[in-house]
Design a protein around this motif. Sequence first.
Motif, PDB file in Angstrom:
ATOM      1  N   THR A 148       0.975  -1.233   0.131  1.00 24.70           N
ATOM      2  CA  THR A 148       0.241  -0.016   0.132  1.00 24.70           C
ATOM      3  C   THR A 148       0.886   1.208  -0.035  1.00 24.70           C
ATOM      4  O   THR A 148       1.730   1.382   0.788  1.00 24.70           O
ATOM      5  CB  THR A 148      -0.962  -0.159   1.219  1.00 24.70           C
ATOM      6  OG1 THR A 148      -1.813  -1.124   1.050  1.00 24.70           O
ATOM      7  CG2 THR A 148      -1.756   1.319   1.219  1.00 24.70           C
ATOM      8  N   LEU A 149       0.670   2.215  -0.993  1.00 21.84           N
ATOM      9  CA  LEU A 149       1.151   3.523  -1.080  1.00 21.84           C
ATOM     10  C   LEU A 149       0.700   4.515  -0.309  1.00 21.84           C
ATOM     11  O   LEU A 149       1.348   5.430   0.300  1.00 21.84           O
ATOM     12  CB  LEU A 149       1.551   3.885  -2.526  1.00 21.84           C
ATOM     13  CG  LEU A 149       2.416   2.807  -3.424  1.00 21.84           C
ATOM     14  CD1 LEU A 149       2.233   3.443  -4.819  1.00 21.84           C
ATOM     15  CD2 LEU A 149       3.601   2.782  -2.794  1.00 21.84           C
ATOM     16  N   ALA A 150      -0.654   4.537  -0.262  1.00 20.93           N
ATOM     17  CA  ALA A 150      -1.363   5.640   0.268  1.00 20.93           C
ATOM     18  C   ALA A 150      -2.962   5.052   0.656  1.00 20.93           C
ATOM     19  O   ALA A 150      -3.628   4.509  -0.014  1.00 20.93           O
ATOM     20  CB  ALA A 150      -1.343   7.069  -0.361  1.00 20.93           C
ATOM     21  N   PRO A 151      -3.560   5.692   1.581  1.00 17.36           N
ATOM     22  CA  PRO A 151      -5.072   5.409   1.665  1.00 17.36           C
ATOM     23  C   PRO A 151      -5.647   6.589   0.888  1.00 17.36           C
ATOM     24  O   PRO A 151      -5.460   7.456   0.351  1.00 17.36           O
ATOM     25  CB  PRO A 151      -5.221   5.892   3.237  1.00 17.36           C
ATOM     26  CG  PRO A 151      -4.152   6.963   3.489  1.00 17.36           C
ATOM     27  CD  PRO A 151      -2.901   6.582   2.760  1.00 17.36           C
ATOM     28  N   ASN A 152      -6.941   5.901   0.449  1.00 11.69           N
ATOM     29  CA  ASN A 152      -7.959   6.640  -0.684  1.00 11.69           C
ATOM     30  C   ASN A 152      -9.340   6.146  -0.117  1.00 11.69           C
ATOM     31  O   ASN A 152      -9.400   4.989  -0.383  1.00 11.69           O
ATOM     32  CB  ASN A 152      -7.324   6.250  -1.891  1.00 11.69           C
ATOM     33  CG  ASN A 152      -8.374   6.983  -3.160  1.00 11.69           C
ATOM     34  OD1 ASN A 152      -8.832   8.247  -3.161  1.00 11.69           O
ATOM     35  ND2 ASN A 152      -8.921   6.071  -3.739  1.00 11.69           N
ATOM     36  N   GLY A 153     -10.009   7.148   0.053  1.00 10.89           N
ATOM     37  CA  GLY A 153     -11.520   6.892   0.237  1.00 10.89           C
ATOM     38  C   GLY A 153     -12.324   7.081  -0.932  1.00 10.89           C
ATOM     39  O   GLY A 153     -11.614   7.255  -1.883  1.00 10.89           O
ATOM     40  N   ARG A 154     -13.479   6.618  -1.033  1.00  8.43           N
ATOM     41  CA  ARG A 154     -14.270   7.003  -1.994  1.00  8.43           C
ATOM     42  C   ARG A 154     -15.533   7.834  -1.583  1.00  8.43           C
ATOM     43  O   ARG A 154     -15.830   7.426  -0.518  1.00  8.43           O
ATOM     44  CB  ARG A 154     -14.852   5.552  -2.596  1.00  8.43           C
ATOM     45  CG  ARG A 154     -13.859   4.747  -3.012  1.00  8.43           C
ATOM     46  CD  ARG A 154     -13.847   3.269  -3.859  1.00  8.43           C
ATOM     47  NE  ARG A 154     -14.735   3.548  -4.869  1.00  8.43           N
ATOM     48  CZ  ARG A 154     -15.948   2.687  -4.926  1.00  8.43           C
ATOM     49  NH1 ARG A 154     -16.603   2.122  -4.114  1.00  8.43           N
ATOM     50  NH2 ARG A 154     -16.647   2.987  -6.328  1.00  8.43           N
ATOM     51  N   VAL A 155     -16.077   8.522  -2.445  1.00 11.19           N
ATOM     52  CA  VAL A 155     -17.015   9.277  -1.922  1.00 11.19           C
ATOM     53  C   VAL A 155     -18.198   9.483  -2.960  1.00 11.19           C
ATOM     54  O   VAL A 155     -18.020   9.524  -4.127  1.00 11.19           O
ATOM     55  CB  VAL A 155     -16.408  10.983  -2.028  1.00 11.19           C
ATOM     56  CG1 VAL A 155     -17.388  11.937  -1.479  1.00 11.19           C
ATOM     57  CG2 VAL A 155     -15.108  11.086  -1.319  1.00 11.19           C
ATOM     58  N   ALA A 156     -19.420   9.319  -2.474  1.00 10.98           N
ATOM     59  CA  ALA A 156     -20.752   9.870  -2.934  1.00 10.98           C
ATOM     60  C   ALA A 156     -20.861  11.134  -2.916  1.00 10.98           C
ATOM     61  O   ALA A 156     -21.008  11.868  -2.020  1.00 10.98           O
ATOM     62  CB  ALA A 156     -21.813   8.847  -2.398  1.00 10.98           C
ATOM     63  N   CYS A 157     -21.195  11.694  -4.233  1.00  9.63           N
ATOM     64  CA  CYS A 157     -21.311  13.072  -4.176  1.00  9.63           C
ATOM     65  C   CYS A 157     -22.155  13.621  -5.488  1.00  9.63           C
ATOM     66  O   CYS A 157     -22.358  12.797  -6.451  1.00  9.63           O
ATOM     67  CB  CYS A 157     -20.164  14.019  -4.370  1.00  9.63           C
ATOM     68  SG  CYS A 157     -18.653  13.277  -5.747  1.00  9.63           S
ATOM     69  N   ALA A 158     -22.456  14.831  -5.492  1.00 11.69           N
ATOM     70  CA  ALA A 158     -23.303  15.423  -6.767  1.00 11.69           C
ATOM     71  C   ALA A 158     -23.162  16.866  -6.967  1.00 11.69           C
ATOM     72  O   ALA A 158     -22.546  17.437  -5.676  1.00 11.69           O
ATOM     73  CB  ALA A 158     -24.634  15.072  -6.582  1.00 11.69           C
ATOM     74  N   SER A 159     -23.426  17.446  -7.821  1.00  9.81           N
ATOM     75  CA  SER A 159     -23.430  19.039  -7.708  1.00  9.81           C
ATOM     76  C   SER A 159     -24.242  19.472  -7.013  1.00  9.81           C
ATOM     77  O   SER A 159     -25.506  18.954  -6.612  1.00  9.81           O
ATOM     78  CB  SER A 159     -23.441  19.529  -9.209  1.00  9.81           C
ATOM     79  OG  SER A 159     -24.628  19.283  -9.723  1.00  9.81           O
ATOM     80  N   PRO A 160     -24.019  20.962  -6.606  1.00  9.22           N
ATOM     81  CA  PRO A 160     -24.904  21.678  -5.653  1.00  9.22           C
ATOM     82  C   PRO A 160     -26.396  21.687  -6.462  1.00  9.22           C
ATOM     83  O   PRO A 160     -27.445  21.710  -5.771  1.00  9.22           O
ATOM     84  CB  PRO A 160     -24.334  22.912  -5.351  1.00  9.22           C
ATOM     85  CG  PRO A 160     -22.987  22.524  -5.257  1.00  9.22           C
ATOM     86  CD  PRO A 160     -22.672  21.350  -6.227  1.00  9.22           C
ATOM     87  N   ALA A 161     -26.214  22.051  -7.814  1.00 11.73           N
ATOM     88  CA  ALA A 161     -27.413  22.348  -8.398  1.00 11.73           C
ATOM     89  C   ALA A 161     -28.287  20.969  -8.481  1.00 11.73           C
ATOM     90  O   ALA A 161     -29.548  21.299  -8.402  1.00 11.73           O
ATOM     91  CB  ALA A 161     -27.096  22.699  -9.608  1.00 11.73           C
ATOM     92  N   TYR A 162     -27.793  20.038  -8.796  1.00  9.88           N
ATOM     93  CA  TYR A 162     -28.402  18.695  -8.861  1.00  9.88           C
ATOM     94  C   TYR A 162     -29.217  18.361  -7.311  1.00  9.88           C
ATOM     95  O   TYR A 162     -30.532  18.105  -7.354  1.00  9.88           O
ATOM     96  CB  TYR A 162     -27.574  17.352  -9.069  1.00  9.88           C
ATOM     97  CG  TYR A 162     -28.495  16.101  -9.004  1.00  9.88           C
ATOM     98  CD1 TYR A 162     -29.155  15.795  -9.951  1.00  9.88           C
ATOM     99  CD2 TYR A 162     -28.624  15.478  -7.874  1.00  9.88           C
ATOM    100  CE1 TYR A 162     -30.038  14.443  -9.998  1.00  9.88           C
ATOM    101  CE2 TYR A 162     -29.362  14.401  -7.541  1.00  9.88           C
ATOM    102  CZ  TYR A 162     -29.981  13.926  -8.614  1.00  9.88           C
ATOM    103  OH  TYR A 162     -30.713  12.732  -8.860  1.00  9.88           O
TER     104      TYR A 162
END
Length: 305
Positions: free
Chosen positions: A157-171
């Motif tokens: 492992t080189l680095a931690p990396n999460g995953r994110v659920a997201c959307a634009s503010p307009a949506y």
Amino acid sequence: MLTSDDLVFFDVVSSSSSLADAARKLNVTPPAITQRLKALERRVGVRLMDRTTRGLALTDEGELLVAEGAAIIEAIEGLAESLGRRTTRVRGRLRVAAPYGFGRDHVAPVAAEFARRHPEATVTLELSDHPNVLTSDSWDIVIHIGALNSAERLVTTLAPNGRVACASPAYLEGHPPIESPEDLRHHRCLALRENDEDVTLWRFSHPKHGATTVRIKPAMSTNDGTILRAWGIAGLGIIVRSEWDVAGDLAAGRLARILPGWACPAADVVALLNARHGRSRRATVFLEMMRDALTPLPWRQPDQR
């Protein structure tokens, strides 16, 4: 008589999808590849490769040359590596593969600095999101985001990396609130199809509510992460992307995280090492430089590191 250069040449050609692909890797013209291959076949007295409608196909003799040649190349490189340990110099071929986006942003700068510091080493960096390329035995180091099935490689492992659920503010302003993963069934979700994973099954976990999954019906899908991110910013729907890829957009307000109490499965940055070359000095030095470049994490704010 075969030379070590012949073995290296044929190793590259045999691992390429076409003669044009081999020419690109060797930085020569396709006719030059054809001429050298024919000259090699004349010297050994047998046909080594056939062209088919699907690309290149090794003959039995070609398969033998690849197998025996790999052992000879390994022995030569091992001897050079043993001799090289007597000095502080980094020499020899280093072949690195990485995904397109992360490779452009984070691996390519390290490769450039590695080449600047160690002019006696040669570096090949191949960017691809195709699992068959990344699991090929052609590479000394494969940089990858998340798990990658490759039983014959060592993983670090080189680095931690999460995953994110997201959307634009307009949506988010124009659609019903999202309070739990189940609410995603009633929203436009955008999927990334880059391997054999079930991309329509989104997974979440919560410290109190445990783990849950949601089967989405993608309104749009693509095999390119950059396109998916652009669609999300454009307000076309909800995306799940790596933290490293959308951290800047979240900080700038182009995207907004949803379900902050719920976590998506992490996808750490890992390096898969070729069992033959994983302990070479050049590979060790390159991995040290990658870790230095990712420490502290460039995609996290100081208070998040």
